[in-house]
Design a protein around this motif. Structure first.
Motif, PDB file in Angstrom:
ATOM      1  N   ASN A  47       1.186  -1.278  -0.272  1.00 51.42           N
ATOM      2  CA  ASN A  47       0.198   0.000   0.123  1.00 51.42           C
ATOM      3  C   ASN A  47       0.867   1.005  -0.028  1.00 51.42           C
ATOM      4  OD1 ASN A  47      -3.266  -1.168   0.422  1.00 51.42           O
ATOM      5  ND2 ASN A  47      -1.245  -1.792   2.239  1.00 51.42           N
ATOM      6  N   GLU A  66      -4.649   6.990  -1.710  1.00 44.02           N
ATOM      7  CA  GLU A  66      -3.875   6.073  -1.784  1.00 44.02           C
ATOM      8  C   GLU A  66      -4.095   4.652  -2.055  1.00 44.02           C
ATOM      9  OE1 GLU A  66      -5.173   3.236   0.828  1.00 44.02           O
ATOM     10  OE2 GLU A  66      -6.812   3.826   0.227  1.00 44.02           O
ATOM     11  N   THR A  67      -3.096   3.745  -2.584  1.00 45.56           N
ATOM     12  CA  THR A  67      -3.551   2.585  -3.515  1.00 45.56           C
ATOM     13  C   THR A  67      -2.885   2.058  -2.838  1.00 45.56           C
ATOM     14  OG1 THR A  67      -3.783   1.990  -5.544  1.00 45.56           O
ATOM     15  CG2 THR A  67      -1.920   3.681  -5.070  1.00 45.56           C
ATOM     16  N   ASN A  68      -3.326   0.742  -3.347  1.00 45.61           N
ATOM     17  CA  ASN A  68      -2.593  -0.916  -3.127  1.00 45.61           C
ATOM     18  C   ASN A  68      -2.022  -1.405  -4.592  1.00 45.61           C
ATOM     19  OD1 ASN A  68      -4.781  -1.831  -4.752  1.00 45.61           O
ATOM     20  ND2 ASN A  68      -5.453  -3.201  -2.936  1.00 45.61           N
ATOM     21  N   GLN A  83      -0.307  -0.185   6.045  1.00 49.91           N
ATOM     22  CA  GLN A  83      -1.622  -0.877   5.613  1.00 49.91           C
ATOM     23  C   GLN A  83      -2.598  -0.481   5.004  1.00 49.91           C
ATOM     24  OE1 GLN A  83      -3.417  -1.108   8.305  1.00 49.91           O
ATOM     25  NE2 GLN A  83      -2.319  -0.917   9.902  1.00 49.91           N
ATOM     26  N   LYS A  84      -3.687  -0.593   4.580  1.00 54.15           N
ATOM     27  CA  LYS A  84      -4.739  -0.199   4.461  1.00 54.15           C
ATOM     28  C   LYS A  84      -5.097   1.113   5.352  1.00 54.15           C
ATOM     29  CE  LYS A  84      -8.126   0.446   1.411  1.00 54.15           C
ATOM     30  NZ  LYS A  84      -8.055   1.248  -0.616  1.00 54.15           N
ATOM     31  N   SER A  85      -5.185   0.693   6.787  1.00 54.52           N
ATOM     32  CA  SER A  85      -5.890   1.467   7.375  1.00 54.52           C
ATOM     33  C   SER A  85      -4.774   3.093   8.032  1.00 54.52           C
ATOM     34  CB  SER A  85      -6.405   0.864   8.789  1.00 54.52           C
ATOM     35  OG  SER A  85      -7.678   0.224   9.122  1.00 54.52           O
ATOM     36  N   THR A 136      -2.618   4.149   5.686  1.00 54.75           N
ATOM     37  CA  THR A 136      -3.031   4.416   4.785  1.00 54.75           C
ATOM     38  C   THR A 136      -3.573   5.396   4.201  1.00 54.75           C
ATOM     39  OG1 THR A 136      -3.331   2.963   3.022  1.00 54.75           O
ATOM     40  CG2 THR A 136      -0.909   2.986   3.363  1.00 54.75           C
TER      41      THR A 136
END
Length: 566
Positions: A38, A57-59, A93-95, A97
């Motif tokens: 991410n 934000e992106t993966n 990690q997602k949260s 970012t």
């Protein structure tokens, strides 16, 4: 070019397909952080001294950037010659970012200069595994960015003190604020979708309970094109009503910087300006938000105004008049901040407001004063008239001064260290917005200190709130320039109206120069003493990290010294 800390990797490339291909040539170690995890990204374009910025934000940064570049309806189509910062960290990690993205939106919204933020919304997160590292990584990221492009990325400390940062609609809300916001948005949506009866929503809360942050978040949400299309198939007609020029400056700046999300900018008015404009055009609004509704007219001025305009609103209450212009009215109020006779809400009127509202909410958590419970209780007791021993508090700097000049020097030092530190005073000296006949400023004289009242110094930057303008460090502020705003440290001069007699802190209204506060009303409302205690309450609760006090009254000064030694 790659900038690295222990875990951080930042790439800066042209915002184009060709620039994106350069990411394929980065080292395997950097590739693992940038391309396989991410990331947070910033698209920016500079034109003269103006910036357009977008944070995401992106993966998958390659796929997401291509989407931006090829989507004809994407907001980034207006970026013609920009650059892309890609930010990666091995802890991302997602949260996290999403949180870093939201913090960067807040940051850009508050930057000095002409910056347009193209984002539609932020998405702050709650608690998650690794969330304790977020602040450290965010600060490290900004430090690296500042070292590379200081004009676009000023030092974080400068931005933290901005009123735009504090009033940002992207601030993380508490669980209580989130619940209230969610309920209100659902009510707005259902009322407009179903074309239901007009509704008045009230939100009550004491000073520092996060009313302004909640209102700013609601304002942004209902005024965006996206929300309007969801509930009505069109952008909603929204107005923000404020009572002070300082607040108007803040909300007007927010609407300008977030124009991409708002489309046509929502209007920001003072109450009477808004009602005048409404009566000329007779345009019904979908949503009207009223900040500090306790400051609107309740009688006198309102009665004369309605007579002048042919009694179009058969009411002596300006809030009720405002509510008649909209489908939904959202009013934020605190009865303890009523400062003038023409704003006075007596207990029956407040009760009628609450029970007359379709829905009412209360905010109870304290956010402004970063002090322990004993210190907050000491301030409340002081305002009520009781002088207790000053508690020891390692989190909050509460101290008293025998020398007003020494207090000013301490405030100067704090302002140099952390910024946003100012002198304030009770309204016990002559003051008018215009200078005196001889051209000299109106002055505050307290012991060995003589300083001009607020808004008197030449060369002010009117695009900034009073508390942010560097020249105002040499002025003394009043309730009218500081109400609704924060300071890091507040030095409060307790003027001749605040005295100590017979074991109590008393209010001597005859010493006050605030004629609007000391007027009496025959019908109802607060007394002059109650108005002046409320004004004292406003001044005493401005400092986030500290409160410094100097009393003009000799006996009060003596008793404060004793309280500080206890």
């Amino acid at each position: 070019m790659t900038v690295k800390s222990d875990k951080l990797v930042i790439q800066n490339i042209p915002y184009s397909e060709k620039g994106l291909k350069s990411l394929e040539r980065i080292s395997p170690a950097d590739r693992q952080v940038i391309l396989d995890r991410n990331t947070v990204y910033i698209v920016n374009e500079q034109s003269g001294k103006q910036y357009k910025v977008y944070v995401g934000e992106t993966n998958n940064i390659q796929k997401r950037t291509l989407q931006h570049l090829k989507d004809k309806d994407d907001v980034l189509r207006q970026i013609k010659d920009g650059y892309l910062y890609v930010i990666g960290d091995s802890e991302f990690q997602k949260s996290m970012t999403l949180d870093i993205e939201n913090e960067l939106i807040n940051y850009f919204l508050a930057l000095p200069g002409d910056v347009q933020v193209l984002n539609g919304r932020g998405n702050p997160q709650g608690s998650y595994a690794g969330s304790e590292l977020k602040d450290q990584i965010f600060k490290e990221t900004l430090k690296e960015l500042n070292s590379r492009e200081p004009e676009l990325f000023p030092e974080y400390g400068r931005v933290l003190n901005s009123t735009l940062f504090k009033a940002s609609p992207f601030k993380t809300l508490s669980d209580q604020q989130k619940r209230v916001k969610s309920d209100i948005l659902a009510l707005v949506s259902n009322t407009i979708k179903d074309d239901g009866d007009s509704k008045l929503i009230t939100v009550a809360g004491a000073a520092g309970t996060g009313k302004t942050v909640l209102l700013s978040s609601l304002f942004y949400e209902v005024a965006t094109v996206e929300f309007g299309k969801q509930v009505a198939g069109r952008k909603l007609k929204v107005a923000m009503i404020v009572n002070h020029d300082e607040q108007r400056t803040v909300y007007s700046a927010i609407t300008k910087r977030l124009k991409a999300a708002f489309g046509e900018e929502p209007v920001v008015f003072k109450p009477t300006e808004y009602l005048n404009a409404y009566m000329k055009k007779q345009e019904q609004f979908d949503v009207v938000l009223v900040d500090e509704a306790h400051l609107v007219w309740t009688q006198g001025h309102m009665a004369a105004w309605t007579r002048k305009h042919f009694n179009m609103f058969e009411t002596e209450n300006q809030l009720k008049a405002l509510a008649k212009t909209a489908k939904i009215t959202i009013a934020i109020f605190d009865p303890k901040q009523i400062l003038r006779a023409d704003q006075s809400w007596d207990e029956d009127t407040i009760s009628d407001l609450i029970h007359g509202s379709d829905v009412t909410y209360s905010l109870t958590q304290q956010y402004r004063i970063q002090a322990n419970e004993q210190t907050r209780d000491w301030i409340d007791s002081f305002v009520a008239g009781d002088l207790k021993p000053i508690p020891h508090d390692f989190k909050y700097d509460l101290r008293v001064f025998d020398n007003a000049k020494a207090m000013f020097e301490a405030i100067q030092m704090r302002d140099n260290e952390v910024g946003l530190s100012r002198l304030l005073a009770t309204f016990d000296w002559d003051y008018k917005l215009k200078r005196r006949v001889d051209g000299e400023p109106w002055m505050v004289t307290a012991g060995n200190l003589v300083k001009p009242w607020n808004l008197q110094t030449l060369g002010r930057n009117k695009s900034l709130a009073w508390s942010e303008d560097p020249v105002t460090i040499d002025e003394v502020g009043s309730t009218f320039t500081i109400q609704g705003l924060d300071l890091n440290y507040a030095g409060v001069i307790l003027g001749p109206s605040i005295k100590y007699r017979d074991g109590k802190i008393v209010i001597d209204a005859s010493e006050s120069h605030d004629k609007n506060a000391t007027k009496t009303r025959l019908d109802a409302g607060l007394t002059a003493e109650e108005h002046l205690r409320n004004a004292l309450n406003v001044l005493m609760k401005r400092g986030v990290h500290g409160l410094y006090l100097y009393a003009v009254d000799e006996e009060l000064r003596k008793q404060l010294r004793v309280a500080g030694l206890s």
